[in-house]
Design a protein around this motif. Sequence first.
Motif, PDB file in Angstrom:
ATOM      1  N   ALA A  62       0.836  -1.205   0.000  1.00 37.37           N
ATOM      2  CA  ALA A  62       0.000   0.000   0.000  1.00 37.37           C
ATOM      3  C   ALA A  62       0.870   1.255   0.000  1.00 37.37           C
ATOM      4  N   VAL A  63       1.919   1.262   0.807  1.00 35.28           N
ATOM      5  CA  VAL A  63       2.822   2.417   0.847  1.00 35.28           C
ATOM      6  C   VAL A  63       3.517   2.576  -0.499  1.00 35.28           C
ATOM      7  N   LEU A  64       4.038   1.482  -1.042  1.00 34.26           N
ATOM      8  CA  LEU A  64       4.747   1.550  -2.328  1.00 34.26           C
ATOM      9  C   LEU A  64       3.828   2.002  -3.459  1.00 34.26           C
ATOM     10  N   ALA A  65       2.617   1.479  -3.499  1.00 34.65           N
ATOM     11  CA  ALA A  65       1.678   1.862  -4.558  1.00 34.65           C
ATOM     12  C   ALA A  65       1.363   3.353  -4.475  1.00 34.65           C
ATOM     13  N   ASP A  66       1.188   3.843  -3.278  1.00 38.91           N
ATOM     14  CA  ASP A  66       0.891   5.260  -3.089  1.00 38.91           C
ATOM     15  C   ASP A  66       2.076   6.128  -3.516  1.00 38.91           C
ATOM     16  N   VAL A  67       3.265   5.735  -3.110  1.00 33.51           N
ATOM     17  CA  VAL A  67       4.475   6.494  -3.454  1.00 33.51           C
ATOM     18  C   VAL A  67       4.737   6.441  -4.960  1.00 33.51           C
ATOM     19  N   ASN A  68       4.556   5.273  -5.553  1.00 27.13           N
ATOM     20  CA  ASN A  68       4.785   5.126  -6.991  1.00 27.13           C
ATOM     21  C   ASN A  68       3.767   5.892  -7.832  1.00 27.13           C
ATOM     22  N   ALA A  69       2.606   6.158  -7.267  1.00 23.07           N
ATOM     23  CA  ALA A  69       1.562   6.871  -8.002  1.00 23.07           C
ATOM     24  C   ALA A  69       1.864   8.361  -8.120  1.00 23.07           C
ATOM     25  N   ASP A  71       4.071  11.825  -8.958  1.00 26.11           N
ATOM     26  CA  ASP A  71       4.890  12.244 -10.090  1.00 26.11           C
ATOM     27  C   ASP A  71       6.317  12.576  -9.675  1.00 26.11           C
ATOM     28  N   ALA A  72       6.664  12.249  -8.452  1.00 31.34           N
ATOM     29  CA  ALA A  72       7.984  12.592  -7.920  1.00 31.34           C
ATOM     30  C   ALA A  72       9.080  11.801  -8.633  1.00 31.34           C
ATOM     31  N   GLU A  73      10.273  12.392  -8.654  1.00 33.08           N
ATOM     32  CA  GLU A  73      11.448  11.668  -9.157  1.00 33.08           C
ATOM     33  C   GLU A  73      11.606  10.388  -8.332  1.00 33.08           C
ATOM     34  N   ALA A  74      12.253   9.402  -8.904  1.00 27.70           N
ATOM     35  CA  ALA A  74      12.401   8.113  -8.233  1.00 27.70           C
ATOM     36  C   ALA A  74      13.136   8.231  -6.899  1.00 27.70           C
ATOM     37  N   ASP A  75      14.134   9.105  -6.816  1.00 27.92           N
ATOM     38  CA  ASP A  75      14.859   9.237  -5.546  1.00 27.92           C
ATOM     39  C   ASP A  75      13.982   9.865  -4.466  1.00 27.92           C
ATOM     40  N   ALA A  76      13.154  10.827  -4.842  1.00 29.22           N
ATOM     41  CA  ALA A  76      12.224  11.423  -3.888  1.00 29.22           C
ATOM     42  C   ALA A  76      11.153  10.412  -3.475  1.00 29.22           C
ATOM     43  N   ALA A  77      10.699   9.609  -4.428  1.00 29.53           N
ATOM     44  CA  ALA A  77       9.713   8.574  -4.116  1.00 29.53           C
ATOM     45  C   ALA A  77      10.308   7.542  -3.156  1.00 29.53           C
ATOM     46  N   GLY A  79      12.730   8.061  -0.990  1.00 36.62           N
ATOM     47  CA  GLY A  79      12.837   8.720   0.311  1.00 36.62           C
ATOM     48  C   GLY A  79      11.503   8.760   1.036  1.00 36.62           C
ATOM     49  N   GLU A  80      10.445   9.055   0.314  1.00 37.76           N
ATOM     50  CA  GLU A  80       9.101   9.056   0.895  1.00 37.76           C
ATOM     51  C   GLU A  80       8.705   7.650   1.344  1.00 37.76           C
ATOM     52  N   PHE A  81       9.032   6.654   0.538  1.00 43.36           N
ATOM     53  CA  PHE A  81       8.737   5.263   0.891  1.00 43.36           C
ATOM     54  C   PHE A  81       9.406   4.890   2.211  1.00 43.36           C
ATOM     55  N   VAL A  82      10.690   5.179   2.345  1.00 43.60           N
ATOM     56  CA  VAL A  82      11.416   4.830   3.569  1.00 43.60           C
ATOM     57  C   VAL A  82      10.836   5.575   4.769  1.00 43.60           C
ATOM     58  N   ALA A  83      10.542   6.855   4.604  1.00 42.61           N
ATOM     59  CA  ALA A  83       9.981   7.641   5.703  1.00 42.61           C
ATOM     60  C   ALA A  83       8.648   7.073   6.173  1.00 42.61           C
ATOM     61  N   ARG A  84       7.837   6.641   5.235  1.00 42.95           N
ATOM     62  CA  ARG A  84       6.523   6.094   5.593  1.00 42.95           C
ATOM     63  C   ARG A  84       6.611   4.662   6.086  1.00 42.95           C
ATOM     64  N   LEU A  85       7.610   3.928   5.637  1.00 44.92           N
ATOM     65  CA  LEU A  85       7.800   2.545   6.067  1.00 44.92           C
ATOM     66  C   LEU A  85       8.433   2.463   7.455  1.00 44.92           C
ATOM     67  N   TRP A  86       9.298   3.418   7.782  1.00 40.66           N
ATOM     68  CA  TRP A  86      10.084   3.359   9.013  1.00 40.66           C
ATOM     69  C   TRP A  86       9.275   3.015  10.271  1.00 40.66           C
ATOM     70  N   PRO A  87       8.110   3.618  10.485  1.00 38.76           N
ATOM     71  CA  PRO A  87       7.377   3.322  11.724  1.00 38.76           C
ATOM     72  C   PRO A  87       6.996   1.836  11.900  1.00 38.76           C
ATOM     73  N   VAL A  88       6.932   1.073  10.818  1.00 32.73           N
ATOM     74  CA  VAL A  88       6.570  -0.347  10.954  1.00 32.73           C
ATOM     75  C   VAL A  88       7.737  -1.301  10.695  1.00 32.73           C
ATOM     76  N   THR A  89       8.921  -0.759  10.408  1.00 27.46           N
ATOM     77  CA  THR A  89      10.047  -1.660  10.117  1.00 27.46           C
ATOM     78  C   THR A  89      10.395  -2.532  11.311  1.00 27.46           C
ATOM     79  N   HIS A  90      10.289  -2.001  12.511  1.00 27.96           N
ATOM     80  CA  HIS A  90      10.609  -2.814  13.680  1.00 27.96           C
ATOM     81  C   HIS A  90       9.684  -4.020  13.780  1.00 27.96           C
ATOM     82  N   ARG A  91       8.469  -3.877  13.285  1.00 24.10           N
ATOM     83  CA  ARG A  91       7.506  -4.986  13.351  1.00 24.10           C
ATOM     84  C   ARG A  91       7.851  -6.108  12.367  1.00 24.10           C
ATOM     85  N   TYR A  92       8.356  -5.740  11.216  1.00 30.29           N
ATOM     86  CA  TYR A  92       8.533  -6.740  10.164  1.00 30.29           C
ATOM     87  C   TYR A  92       9.978  -7.140   9.906  1.00 30.29           C
ATOM     88  N   ARG A  93      10.912  -6.603  10.663  1.00 27.73           N
ATOM     89  CA  ARG A  93      12.313  -6.959  10.462  1.00 27.73           C
ATOM     90  C   ARG A  93      12.563  -8.441  10.686  1.00 27.73           C
TER      91      ARG A  93
END
Length: 189
Positions: A62-69, A71-77, A79-93
């Motif tokens: 869901a996060v990736l689909a939203d970020v990929n949708a 128009d941001a450059e791939a590097d900005a997308a 960065g946004e993906f990591v920022a939005r993923l970070w809060p749940v990374t501890h859960r899925y590591r």
Amino acid sequence: MLATRDRILDVALEVLGENPDAGMGDIASAAGVVRRTVYDHFPSRLDLVRTLTERAVTQITAVLADVNASDAEADAAWGEFVARLWPVTHRYRVLLALRRGEYGEAIHALLGPVDELLADLVKRGQDSGVFTEHLPAGILSQTAYGVVFALADSDRSNGTHGARAATITSLLMLGVPETRALALAGDQP
């Protein structure tokens, strides 16, 4: 019944995060239920791991689909993906550790859509020249994605890393110049 199932899943992530070899009895004890209750919801440890993986795939996709949708450059997308993923990374590591074990094949199969979306994002960045091409997109995306979870794992013990460190480090691994990586991380914690 659904609340008990969700509690077991939440506790399983924590218990397996501490010890990927923990058994169903350990999970039951930590969840405050008997083993039979865990087995009523998950007939085997593999069923539990599959369910945890499916839950992760749903959130990450869901996060990736939203970020990929965007128009941001791939590097900005990214960065946004990591920022939005970070809060749940501890859960899925824990899935990274389990992915290398006996359930690896099942976890790899379930994470396939995430892997494809990550590779597509990196390929988009390679095609536009913002990401390096020294590795194929699939391998490069897994390397940069893996470092995010490695930082999340190390962050548990000392709390010195955050979304900013994960964003910058993964962008550097993708070949983004340091000044751009720092700018994209902005004021993330």
